[in-house]
Scaffold this motif. Structure first.
Motif, PDB file in Angstrom:
ATOM      1  N   TRP A   1     -46.643  28.385  72.784  1.00 26.53           N
ATOM      2  CA  TRP A   1     -45.819  27.876  71.529  1.00 26.53           C
ATOM      3  C   TRP A   1     -45.213  26.604  71.681  1.00 26.53           C
ATOM      4  CZ3 TRP A   1     -44.996  27.970  66.501  1.00 26.53           C
ATOM      5  CH2 TRP A   1     -43.942  27.710  65.875  1.00 26.53           C
ATOM      6  N   GLU A   2     -44.530  26.650  73.022  1.00 30.99           N
ATOM      7  CA  GLU A   2     -43.838  25.268  73.479  1.00 30.99           C
ATOM      8  C   GLU A   2     -44.758  24.151  73.795  1.00 30.99           C
ATOM      9  OE1 GLU A   2     -41.370  27.056  76.625  1.00 30.99           O
ATOM     10  OE2 GLU A   2     -39.992  27.793  75.025  1.00 30.99           O
ATOM     11  N   THR A   3     -46.129  24.321  73.869  1.00 32.28           N
ATOM     12  CA  THR A   3     -47.019  23.330  74.411  1.00 32.28           C
ATOM     13  C   THR A   3     -48.182  23.322  73.444  1.00 32.28           C
ATOM     14  OG1 THR A   3     -48.108  24.829  75.768  1.00 32.28           O
ATOM     15  CG2 THR A   3     -46.329  23.461  76.827  1.00 32.28           C
ATOM     16  N   PRO A   4     -47.800  23.024  72.248  1.00 31.52           N
ATOM     17  CA  PRO A   4     -48.713  23.003  71.165  1.00 31.52           C
ATOM     18  C   PRO A   4     -50.067  22.136  71.309  1.00 31.52           C
ATOM     19  CG  PRO A   4     -47.123  21.921  70.149  1.00 31.52           C
ATOM     20  CD  PRO A   4     -46.504  22.468  71.467  1.00 31.52           C
ATOM     21  N   ARG A   5     -49.849  20.810  72.035  1.00 37.43           N
ATOM     22  CA  ARG A   5     -50.721  19.686  72.175  1.00 37.43           C
ATOM     23  C   ARG A   5     -51.942  20.264  73.296  1.00 37.43           C
ATOM     24  NH1 ARG A   5     -46.153  15.557  71.172  1.00 37.43           N
ATOM     25  NH2 ARG A   5     -45.901  15.848  68.911  1.00 37.43           N
ATOM     26  N   GLN A   6     -51.402  21.132  73.968  1.00 33.23           N
ATOM     27  CA  GLN A   6     -52.499  21.793  74.809  1.00 33.23           C
ATOM     28  C   GLN A   6     -53.138  22.722  74.210  1.00 33.23           C
ATOM     29  OE1 GLN A   6     -50.477  23.195  78.600  1.00 33.23           O
ATOM     30  NE2 GLN A   6     -49.429  21.074  78.733  1.00 33.23           N
ATOM     31  N   ARG A   7     -54.467  22.770  74.188  1.00 30.48           N
ATOM     32  CA  ARG A   7     -55.277  23.435  73.102  1.00 30.48           C
ATOM     33  C   ARG A   7     -55.192  25.298  73.453  1.00 30.48           C
ATOM     34  NH1 ARG A   7     -60.806  22.794  72.066  1.00 30.48           N
ATOM     35  NH2 ARG A   7     -60.482  23.905  70.158  1.00 30.48           N
ATOM     36  N   TRP A   8     -55.141  25.265  75.053  1.00 31.70           N
ATOM     37  CA  TRP A   8     -55.360  26.852  75.297  1.00 31.70           C
ATOM     38  C   TRP A   8     -56.551  27.543  74.740  1.00 31.70           C
ATOM     39  CZ3 TRP A   8     -51.849  28.749  78.988  1.00 31.70           C
ATOM     40  CH2 TRP A   8     -50.866  27.905  79.232  1.00 31.70           C
ATOM     41  N   ILE A   9     -57.611  26.736  74.852  1.00 31.48           N
ATOM     42  CA  ILE A   9     -58.963  27.541  74.224  1.00 31.48           C
ATOM     43  C   ILE A   9     -59.931  27.048  75.511  1.00 31.48           C
ATOM     44  CG2 ILE A   9     -60.608  27.330  72.546  1.00 31.48           C
ATOM     45  CD1 ILE A   9     -58.824  26.916  70.478  1.00 31.48           C
ATOM     46  N   PHE A  10     -60.404  28.110  76.047  1.00 28.23           N
ATOM     47  CA  PHE A  10     -61.203  27.931  77.369  1.00 28.23           C
ATOM     48  C   PHE A  10     -62.676  28.743  77.042  1.00 28.23           C
ATOM     49  CE2 PHE A  10     -56.913  27.884  78.495  1.00 28.23           C
ATOM     50  CZ  PHE A  10     -56.803  26.673  79.032  1.00 28.23           C
ATOM     51  N   ASN A  11     -63.669  28.357  77.844  1.00 27.06           N
ATOM     52  CA  ASN A  11     -64.840  29.344  77.744  1.00 27.06           C
ATOM     53  C   ASN A  11     -64.587  30.314  78.903  1.00 27.06           C
ATOM     54  OD1 ASN A  11     -66.956  27.892  76.485  1.00 27.06           O
ATOM     55  ND2 ASN A  11     -67.237  26.443  77.801  1.00 27.06           N
ATOM     56  N   ASP A  12     -65.256  31.439  78.359  1.00 28.36           N
ATOM     57  CA  ASP A  12     -64.986  32.743  79.096  1.00 28.36           C
ATOM     58  C   ASP A  12     -66.485  32.927  80.170  1.00 28.36           C
ATOM     59  OD1 ASP A  12     -63.739  34.978  80.227  1.00 28.36           O
ATOM     60  OD2 ASP A  12     -64.822  36.398  79.122  1.00 28.36           O
ATOM     61  N   SER A  13     -66.780  31.855  80.732  1.00 29.22           N
ATOM     62  CA  SER A  13     -68.184  31.906  81.539  1.00 29.22           C
ATOM     63  C   SER A  13     -67.867  31.750  82.903  1.00 29.22           C
ATOM     64  CB  SER A  13     -69.295  31.003  81.074  1.00 29.22           C
ATOM     65  OG  SER A  13     -68.623  29.596  80.965  1.00 29.22           O
ATOM     66  N   LEU A  14     -68.591  32.440  83.965  1.00 25.52           N
ATOM     67  CA  LEU A  14     -68.478  32.206  85.288  1.00 25.52           C
ATOM     68  C   LEU A  14     -69.142  30.981  85.891  1.00 25.52           C
ATOM     69  CD1 LEU A  14     -67.326  33.636  87.928  1.00 25.52           C
ATOM     70  CD2 LEU A  14     -69.914  34.576  88.000  1.00 25.52           C
ATOM     71  N   ASN A  15     -68.203  30.089  86.535  1.00 26.32           N
ATOM     72  CA  ASN A  15     -68.950  28.813  87.192  1.00 26.32           C
ATOM     73  C   ASN A  15     -68.986  29.047  88.460  1.00 26.32           C
ATOM     74  OD1 ASN A  15     -69.392  25.984  87.697  1.00 26.32           O
ATOM     75  ND2 ASN A  15     -67.167  25.676  87.717  1.00 26.32           N
ATOM     76  N   LEU A  16     -70.378  28.946  88.959  1.00 26.19           N
ATOM     77  CA  LEU A  16     -70.703  29.061  90.408  1.00 26.19           C
ATOM     78  C   LEU A  16     -71.226  28.026  90.965  1.00 26.19           C
ATOM     79  CD1 LEU A  16     -72.974  32.451  90.244  1.00 26.19           C
ATOM     80  CD2 LEU A  16     -70.360  32.035  90.714  1.00 26.19           C
ATOM     81  N   GLY A  17     -71.077  26.819  90.362  1.00 23.30           N
ATOM     82  CA  GLY A  17     -71.504  25.367  90.914  1.00 23.30           C
ATOM     83  C   GLY A  17     -70.666  24.489  91.457  1.00 23.30           C
TER      84      GLY A  17
END
Length: 572
Positions: A115-131
């Motif tokens: 709530w205090e950082t509204p300009r950070q979207r806080w939306i991410f992919n939920d996928s494993l990154n092995l690279g």
């Protein structure tokens, strides 16, 4: 893990191993053999420790073979398995640990940070990154329509914040260390981490509270989920268990619903609001309404009584089609909230109704309804509802230990129903923006009066400045330690009128007689430069009042070559 289960069950536990084919699929022959053995032995419970996809296929074949047994899902997720096999809870009674806490409840500390950082979207992919790091640059961005409250996004945020908590724990211990030699530093970090002991000290993370013992590394209790019949989503089992030193203690679960009817009497200066809502309770046979404390209720100054009126509509003794265990109350009262008025009157505020056990010796947990069932229309005077969530946190109470020199801690759960509302600003436009625009237009048009009447021009502009000051003193204002958008609008107005007035006074001075070019510069500034400056400043102020507008402004400047990267000497 299997050996411990076997010992606890008196050597009645049998472990079956599935050969891994590399793609998480199961060997059909081995699977069929295990199903035949389970059909013959009729076990009391089945612990399923494979992934959701192959686990769902295994349970489907188990169901087709006529084996009906409660299943504890060790790996995988109940909801994923149910979506894959399309079996009802009556076919398989599924259990699991609540990895993300109470279903439908977000960690309130993390929610406040978002709530205090509204300009950070806080939306991410939920996928494993092995690279590795390089592959991060090529990751597909999250769907633009994804919401922070979406189940998949909550899981990805929680996963990242848990790792962040672990790194913060180590960093905090390293800061307390006195050596920079690697081996010594490791020993000191281990020592400082060992002081965060269960029942004695807690490290407050963003995802949860952490403390260590020989068998676990979190002060949070392990919560059990199940998927009962006629319930679409996994919920808490009616009775949970909490560690109390060397013993286990039962903690009841209350299935609670808050049906908000009206929010009114919102006072941003006194930080209070009034609410009317229906409160429904199920479960927790020994928990009465008196055992539930409204933690943010306002107290009367004279009697110190909470300003809450509760009227029971249905009790356990009244049978109905809704069940005998339903308790229904009509609640109205005054509650506190913590407003952030930087963007007033274009602000969004959060209004919460918080619950907590009134007695620390009688803890309970709250299981709210799913989010889609909690969303409904309600009346809010002068405000527009935006979103709603249920949050949870813990109060950490420090008490004297068994010895005076010792300290013990008691965690006490608290839950809050929170609504986010946007303030209607129509009144501000009519009472402030429109009059200020008229005042600025009159000030600007006065520049075109004949230069022989400069005294009249100065008089008009002085009157405009005094009028804007009088308007500021006449409108209702909020008390806040930072300047609000409303304050900034008036400051810009004062600066604009003052500069126009100053240039007019300089134009009327005698020293311009030998400097005609300077006089033309002042005239041109009043006609072109100052109006442009006013439009730019007002536009930036209003852009800051809207996250979307702010992002659009940044995108525009990035397209024309400016970047708000602090690492390149810039900043935003």
């Amino acid at each position: 893990y299997a050996e411990q289960l076997n010992q606890a069950s008196g050597n009645r536990f049998q472990n079956f191993w599935f050969p891994d084919k590399g793609d998480f699929s199961l060997d059909p022959e081995v699977q069929q053999s295990i199903i035949e053995q389970l059909k013959e032995r009729q076990p009391e419970i089945l612990f399923l420790s494979i992934y959701s996809g192959p686990g769902a296929r295994f349970l489907k074949e188990l169901h087709e073979a006529g084996v009906k047994v409660p299943v504890f899902v060790v790996l995988g997720r109940i909801r994923t398995i149910q979506n894959l096999i399309k079996l009802s809870p009556a076919d398989f009674e599924l259990y699991a640990l609540a990895r993300e806490g109470v279903p439908g409840v977000f960690n309130e500390r993390l929610r406040t940070r978002i709530w205090e950082t509204p300009r950070q979207r806080w939306i991410f992919n939920d996928s494993l990154n092995l690279g590795g790091d390089e592959s991060c640059k090529n990751k597909t961005p999250p769907d633009q329509n994804t919401r922070i409250d979406d189940r998949v996004n909550q899981r990805s945020v929680g996963r990242g914040i848990q790792y962040s908590d672990m790194l913060s724990l180590i960093a905090d211990a390293a800061l307390k260390s006195t050596s920079t030699e690697v081996d010594t530093l490791r020993k000191q970090i281990r020592f400082h981490l060992s002081t965060v002991a269960a029942g004695e000290q807690i490290y407050r993370g963003w995802w949860q509270d952490w403390s260590f013992s020989r068998s676990r590394g979190s002060s949070q209790d392990n919560l059990l989920l199940h998927s009962p019949d006629k319930v679409r989503l996994p919920t808490l089992v009616p009775e949970q268990f909490r560690r109390a030193q060397a013993h286990w203690r039962g903690v009841p679960v209350i299935y609670i619903g808050v049906d908000l009817e009206r929010l009114f009497g919102i006072d941003s200066n006194d930080n209070v609001f009034q609410a009317e809502f229906y409160l429904s309770l199920r479960g927790g046979e020994d928990v009465k309404l008196e055992d539930i404390e409204f933690t943010n209720a306002v107290h009367a100054q004279s009697s110190n009584e909470k300003l809450i009126n509760i009227r029971q509509i249905k009790g356990r003794e009244v049978a109905s089609d809704l069940g005998d265990d339903l308790r229904l109350y009509k609640v109205s009262g005054t509650f506190r909230f913590d407003p952030d008025l930087r963007n007033y009157p274009f602000d969004k505020q959060r209004f919460s109704i918080s619950f907590q056990p009134a007695d620390a010796s009688k803890p309970f947990l709250i299981q709210p309804q799913p989010r889609e069932l909690r969303t409904k229309f309600f009346e809010a005077e002068g405000w527009r509802p935006i979103s709603h969530h249920v949050g949870a946190d813990q109060d950490i109470i420090s008490v004297v230990g068994q010895h005076v020199s010792e300290q013990s801690i008691i965690p006490l759960y608290k839950f809050n129903y929170t609504w986010t509302l946007y303030r209607f600003s129509t009144d501000f436009y009519l009472r402030v923006i429109v009059p200020l625009i008229v005042i600025l237009l009159v000030t600007y048009l006065s520049v075109f009066i004949s230069e022989s009447r400069l005294e009249s021009v100065v008089a008009i502009q002085v009157t405009a400045l005094l009028s804007s000051i009088a308007l500021y003193l006449a409108i209702p204002k909020v008390e806040f330690e930072h300047p609000t958008i409303s304050d900034q609008v008036f400051v810009v107005t004062y600066i604009a009128i003052f500069l126009m007035l100053g240039f007019s006074i300089l134009r009327s001075g005698n020293f311009l007689g030998s400097r005609p070019r300077l006089g033309r510069f002042f005239k041109l500034s009043q006609i072109v430069l100052l109006p442009t400056l006013i439009v730019v400043m007002v536009g930036l102020i209003f852009a800051q009042s809207s996250d979307a507008a702010y992002d659009q402004v940044l995108d525009f400047w990035k397209r024309v070559g400016w970047t708000a990267d602090a690492g390149e000497g810039g900043g935003a």
